[in-house]
Design a protein around this motif. Structure first.
Motif, short mmCIF file in Angstrom:
data_model
loop_
_atom_site.label_atom_id
_atom_site.label_comp_id
_atom_site.label_asym_id
_atom_site.label_seq_id
_atom_site.Cartn_x
_atom_site.Cartn_y
_atom_site.Cartn_z
N ALA A 1 10.22 10.82 29.41
CA ALA A 1 10.65 9.98 28.29
C ALA A 1 11.43 8.77 28.79
CB ALA A 1 11.50 10.81 27.33
N LEU A 2 12.26 8.98 29.83
CA LEU A 2 13.02 7.88 30.40
C LEU A 2 12.10 6.81 30.98
CD1 LEU A 2 15.77 6.68 31.27
CD2 LEU A 2 15.61 8.07 33.33
N ILE A 3 11.08 7.27 31.71
CA ILE A 3 10.11 6.32 32.27
C ILE A 3 9.37 5.58 31.17
CG2 ILE A 3 7.99 6.14 33.63
CD1 ILE A 3 8.97 8.48 35.30
N TRP A 4 8.97 6.32 30.11
CA TRP A 4 8.24 5.70 29.01
C TRP A 4 9.09 4.66 28.30
CZ3 TRP A 4 9.02 5.78 23.64
CH2 TRP A 4 7.97 5.27 22.87
N VAL A 5 10.38 4.97 28.05
CA VAL A 5 11.27 4.02 27.39
C VAL A 5 11.45 2.77 28.26
CG1 VAL A 5 13.65 3.64 26.64
CG2 VAL A 5 12.47 5.76 26.04
N THR A 6 11.61 2.98 29.57
CA THR A 6 11.80 1.84 30.48
C THR A 6 10.57 0.94 30.50
OG1 THR A 6 13.23 3.19 31.89
CG2 THR A 6 12.35 1.18 32.86
N LEU A 7 9.38 1.53 30.59
CA LEU A 7 8.16 0.74 30.59
C LEU A 7 7.96 0.03 29.26
CD1 LEU A 7 5.69 3.18 32.43
CD2 LEU A 7 6.82 1.15 33.35
N SER A 8 8.31 0.71 28.15
CA SER A 8 8.17 0.08 26.83
C SER A 8 9.08 -1.13 26.71
CB SER A 8 8.50 1.10 25.73
OG SER A 8 7.57 2.17 25.74
N GLU A 9 10.32 -1.00 27.20
CA GLU A 9 11.24 -2.14 27.14
C GLU A 9 10.74 -3.31 27.97
OE1 GLU A 9 15.02 -0.69 28.30
OE2 GLU A 9 15.44 0.30 26.37
N ARG A 10 10.20 -2.99 29.16
CA ARG A 10 9.67 -4.07 29.99
C ARG A 10 8.47 -4.74 29.32
NH1 ARG A 10 9.74 -1.66 36.18
NH2 ARG A 10 12.02 -1.47 36.37
N GLN A 11 7.60 -3.93 28.74
CA GLN A 11 6.41 -4.48 28.08
C GLN A 11 6.81 -5.33 26.87
OE1 GLN A 11 3.59 -1.52 26.92
NE2 GLN A 11 1.97 -2.99 26.50
N ASN A 12 7.79 -4.86 26.10
CA ASN A 12 8.26 -5.65 24.96
C ASN A 12 8.89 -6.96 25.42
OD1 ASN A 12 7.41 -3.70 23.16
ND2 ASN A 12 9.38 -2.65 23.13
N GLY A 13 9.60 -6.89 26.55
CA GLY A 13 10.21 -8.11 27.09
C GLY A 13 9.16 -9.11 27.52
N ARG A 14 8.09 -8.61 28.14
CA ARG A 14 7.01 -9.51 28.56
C ARG A 14 6.31 -10.13 27.36
NH1 ARG A 14 4.32 -5.63 33.20
NH2 ARG A 14 6.01 -5.85 34.75
N ALA B 1 17.70 9.39 26.75
CA ALA B 1 16.77 10.09 27.63
C ALA B 1 17.41 10.38 28.97
CB ALA B 1 15.50 9.24 27.82
N LEU B 2 18.21 9.44 29.48
CA LEU B 2 18.90 9.65 30.74
C LEU B 2 19.90 10.79 30.63
CD1 LEU B 2 19.40 8.76 33.65
CD2 LEU B 2 21.05 7.09 32.78
N GLY B 3 20.62 10.84 29.51
CA GLY B 3 21.60 11.91 29.31
C GLY B 3 20.94 13.27 29.25
N ILE B 4 19.81 13.36 28.55
CA ILE B 4 19.09 14.64 28.46
C ILE B 4 18.58 15.06 29.82
CG2 ILE B 4 17.09 15.80 27.48
CD1 ILE B 4 17.39 14.05 25.01
N ALA B 5 18.07 14.11 30.61
CA ALA B 5 17.55 14.43 31.93
C ALA B 5 18.65 14.95 32.84
CB ALA B 5 16.89 13.19 32.55
N VAL B 6 19.81 14.29 32.81
CA VAL B 6 20.95 14.74 33.64
C VAL B 6 21.40 16.12 33.22
CG1 VAL B 6 23.33 14.27 34.26
CG2 VAL B 6 21.68 12.40 34.19
#
Length: 274
Positions: A230-243, A6-11
């Protein structure tokens, strides 16, 4: 991995947006079809060195460096020119329609503003015939082309002129006029055909931006926004899964604790019995 994609696509989208052709053509190109004044053997001026430029705000796809119209007798249309003061100093300019003529060599030319006239050049009138531009300022100016009701069918030639005057430094009694003219081809017919435009998004659109360039810009912008979301969604999903993982480990630890305590109690009871 999803985060990196997602980061690569955004850049990539951001880079495409920054080099979009829609922004690469903000600077207008001076028309190279300008004619000289009604004076013999005058060379065509270098527009950049003259300190100002004029070009069609919404160029046609047949010849983007001149105006082309097909109209009925009595019909009128509105259009725009894009003018720019290339010098650092403010200057006054005249905008007008010039009557067609021929030079002493027989080449197409246009009458000067001082010479006036009552020909085809008078069909064209500017909303602001005299304007002042600051140094480096660019502006879009509206004009109206009106075909007389008694005009005969055929092809006509009009000059769309931009002129600047200044006093001669060697002789204050002499005024030097410099102008740039865009050729305008007008076909008067009872069956006019639409002249294709490269881009006519409306009066508020920036000159020089064609339709495909506008689409490119908005597609790049949409891609960037989607990728960033998408980058924000992936980041939030990873944090939520970690919690969730941490919470699950805590629950397992809590459930396991009483068993250890019970085993210790049993061991203590057995020791007492012994």
């Amino acid at each position: 991995m999803k985060k990196l994609i997602a980061l690569g696509i955004a850049v990539t989208a951001l880079l495409a947006l920054s080099i979009s052709p829609a922004s690469a053509q903000d600077t207008p190109v001076a028309a190279t079809t300008a004619a000289t004044e009604e004076m013999p053997a005058n060379p065509i001026p270098d527009f950049e060195s003259e300190g100002f430029t004029i070009s069609p705000a919404y160029p046609n796809s047949i010849n983007p460096r001149q105006f082309i119209y097909e109209l009925k007798p009595g019909q009128k249309t509105e259009d725009y020119v894009y003018v720019r003061n290339l010098s650092k100093e403010p200057a006054n300019f005249y905008l007008y329609g010039a009557d067609p003529t021929f030079s002493a060599q027989g080449t197409p030319a246009y009458k000067t503003r001082q010479a006036g006239g009552n020909g085809e050049g008078q069909w064209l009138t500017f909303e602001n015939p005299q304007i002042e531009l600051k140094g480096g300022e660019a502006r879009k100016v509206k004009f109206t082309l009106t075909i007389p009701s008694d005009a005969g069918q055929g092809e006509y030639r009009i000059g769309v002129a931009m002129e600047k005057t200044k006093l001669d430094t060697n002789n204050p009694n002499v005024t030097i006029a410099t102008r740039v003219i865009l050729h305008t081809k007008v076909v008067v017919t009872d069956n006019p055909q639409a002249v294709p435009r490269e881009g006519m998004e409306g009066a508020g659109a920036e000159p020089g931006k064609t339709s495909w360039q506008t689409y490119y810009f908005w597609i790049s912008l949409a891609l960037f926004i989607t990728s960033f979301a998408a980058l924000i969604w992936v980041t939030l999903s990873e944090r939520q899964n970690g919690r969730r993982a941490m919470s699950h480990e805590g629950e397992e630890h809590t459930k396991a604790a009483p068993k250890k305590k019970r085993s210790r109690i049993k061991k203590t009871a057995r020791t007492r019995k012994k």
